[in-house]
Design an enzyme around this catalytic site. Sequence first.
Site, PDB file in Angstrom:
ATOM      1  N   ASN A 184      29.208 -15.818   8.277  1.00  0.00           N
ATOM      2  CA  ASN A 184      29.374 -15.587   9.711  1.00  0.00           C
ATOM      3  C   ASN A 184      30.855 -15.688  10.051  1.00  0.00           C
ATOM      4  O   ASN A 184      31.608 -16.376   9.371  1.00  0.00           O
ATOM      5  CB  ASN A 184      28.591 -16.649  10.498  1.00  0.00           C
ATOM      6  CG  ASN A 184      28.682 -16.441  12.001  1.00  0.00           C
ATOM      7  OD1 ASN A 184      28.602 -15.299  12.487  1.00  0.00           O
ATOM      8  ND2 ASN A 184      28.867 -17.513  12.757  1.00  0.00           N
ATOM      9  N   HIS A 236      33.264 -16.809  13.274  1.00  0.00           N
ATOM     10  CA  HIS A 236      33.168 -17.518  14.553  1.00  0.00           C
ATOM     11  C   HIS A 236      34.565 -17.679  15.147  1.00  0.00           C
ATOM     12  O   HIS A 236      35.479 -18.145  14.462  1.00  0.00           O
ATOM     13  CB  HIS A 236      32.513 -18.884  14.346  1.00  0.00           C
ATOM     14  CG  HIS A 236      32.341 -19.631  15.629  1.00  0.00           C
ATOM     15  ND1 HIS A 236      31.337 -19.332  16.531  1.00  0.00           N
ATOM     16  CD2 HIS A 236      33.065 -20.618  16.182  1.00  0.00           C
ATOM     17  CE1 HIS A 236      31.459 -20.122  17.583  1.00  0.00           C
ATOM     18  NE2 HIS A 236      32.500 -20.917  17.397  1.00  0.00           N
ATOM     19  N   SER A 241      37.228 -18.582  12.203  1.00  0.00           N
ATOM     20  CA  SER A 241      36.735 -19.110  10.925  1.00  0.00           C
ATOM     21  C   SER A 241      35.661 -18.192  10.355  1.00  0.00           C
ATOM     22  O   SER A 241      34.806 -17.694  11.088  1.00  0.00           O
ATOM     23  CB  SER A 241      36.093 -20.495  11.132  1.00  0.00           C
ATOM     24  OG  SER A 241      36.947 -21.373  11.841  1.00  0.00           O
ATOM     25  N   ASP A 284      26.835 -22.780  13.504  1.00  0.00           N
ATOM     26  CA  ASP A 284      28.292 -22.759  13.308  1.00  0.00           C
ATOM     27  C   ASP A 284      28.764 -23.973  12.502  1.00  0.00           C
ATOM     28  O   ASP A 284      29.902 -24.423  12.661  1.00  0.00           O
ATOM     29  CB  ASP A 284      29.038 -22.696  14.655  1.00  0.00           C
ATOM     30  CG  ASP A 284      28.681 -21.451  15.442  1.00  0.00           C
ATOM     31  OD1 ASP A 284      28.455 -20.402  14.825  1.00  0.00           O
ATOM     32  OD2 ASP A 284      28.619 -21.537  16.685  1.00  0.00           O
TER      33      ASP A 284
HETATM   34  C1  GAR Z   1      33.927 -11.577  17.239  1.00  0.00           C
HETATM   35  O1  GAR Z   1      35.030 -12.068  17.952  1.00  0.00           O
HETATM   36  C2  GAR Z   1      33.202 -12.689  16.535  1.00  0.00           C
HETATM   37  O2  GAR Z   1      34.069 -13.705  16.099  1.00  0.00           O
HETATM   38  C3  GAR Z   1      32.300 -13.200  17.609  1.00  0.00           C
HETATM   39  O3  GAR Z   1      31.844 -12.036  18.267  1.00  0.00           O
HETATM   40  C4  GAR Z   1      32.867 -11.053  18.204  1.00  0.00           C
HETATM   41  C5  GAR Z   1      32.264  -9.745  17.742  1.00  0.00           C
HETATM   42  O4  GAR Z   1      33.187  -8.696  17.885  1.00  0.00           O
HETATM   43  N1  GAR Z   1      31.202 -13.948  17.080  1.00  0.00           N
HETATM   44  C6  GAR Z   1      30.626 -14.965  17.710  1.00  0.00           C
HETATM   45  O5  GAR Z   1      30.968 -15.355  18.800  1.00  0.00           O
HETATM   46  C7  GAR Z   1      29.488 -15.640  16.950  1.00  0.00           C
HETATM   47  N2  GAR Z   1      29.010 -16.763  17.671  1.00  0.00           N
HETATM   48  P1  GAR Z   1      32.889  -7.268  17.249  1.00  0.00           P
HETATM   49  O6  GAR Z   1      31.495  -6.820  17.698  1.00  0.00           O
HETATM   50  O7  GAR Z   1      33.952  -6.367  17.789  1.00  0.00           O
HETATM   51  O8  GAR Z   1      32.974  -7.403  15.761  1.00  0.00           O
END
Ligand code: GAR
Length: 208
Positions: free
Chosen positions: A107, A109, A136, A145
């Site tokens: 994942n 995060h 991370s 997480d």
């Molecule tokens: C990213 O910033 C990722 O780190 C976050 O969602 C976004 C997805 O962006 N993930 C979380 O918050 C997980 N809890 P994307 O759809 O453009 O890849």
Amino acid sequence: TKNLVVLISGSGSNLQAIIDATKSGQIDGRICAVISNKADVYGIERAKKAGIKTHVLNHKAYASREAYDQDLAQVIETYQPDLVILAGFMRILTANFVQKFVGKMLNIHPSLLPKYQGLNTHQRALDAKDTEHGVSVHFVTEELDGGPVVCQACIKVLSNDTAETLAQRIHAEEHIIYPKVVEWFCQDRLTMRNGNAWFDNELLPPTG
Ligand code: GAR
């Protein structure tokens, strides 16, 4: 060449970075499928443009988290993936689901874990007046997480930053580190053993 399945809920810019890295040869892997819990997200378009099989599994059509995760696992397992990549998949996963993919699921995060597990990480970093913030990549365990961190990228928080500007700069870092970690996994350089992350057979130090 490893089989990869990517799970998304949104715009899929991390998915795009991983697609690009498989195309350039950086990642020795093949994305077999992209699965989204939401229809009409841009990430699904990105997958289609790249000729990747897509599935939309709408969580609202399910009575329980267990039932959803059971179907989700079933779809994933038809591809027999070596690695499941959560790329902005905004759902809490059940223990039963996670157990099926221990050591085979990553994942990303948007915080310097163990700081700011959960949502609204950029605003929380601002509210805490942190001078540094980051992102991370970690193996997924049953703890939300909470799995062992593999790689982090750090940015400086500027005095005029907002949650949006932080999100933008974090995204740029994500697009570098996530393909890199997937590259390592596909080279068999990265494993999870006894709840810890190992790189080239050396235990990675826990963060925090
Ligand atoms: C990213 O910033 C990722 O780190 C976050 O969602 C976004 C997805 O962006 N993930 C979380 O918050 C997980 N809890 P994307 O759809 O453009 O890849």
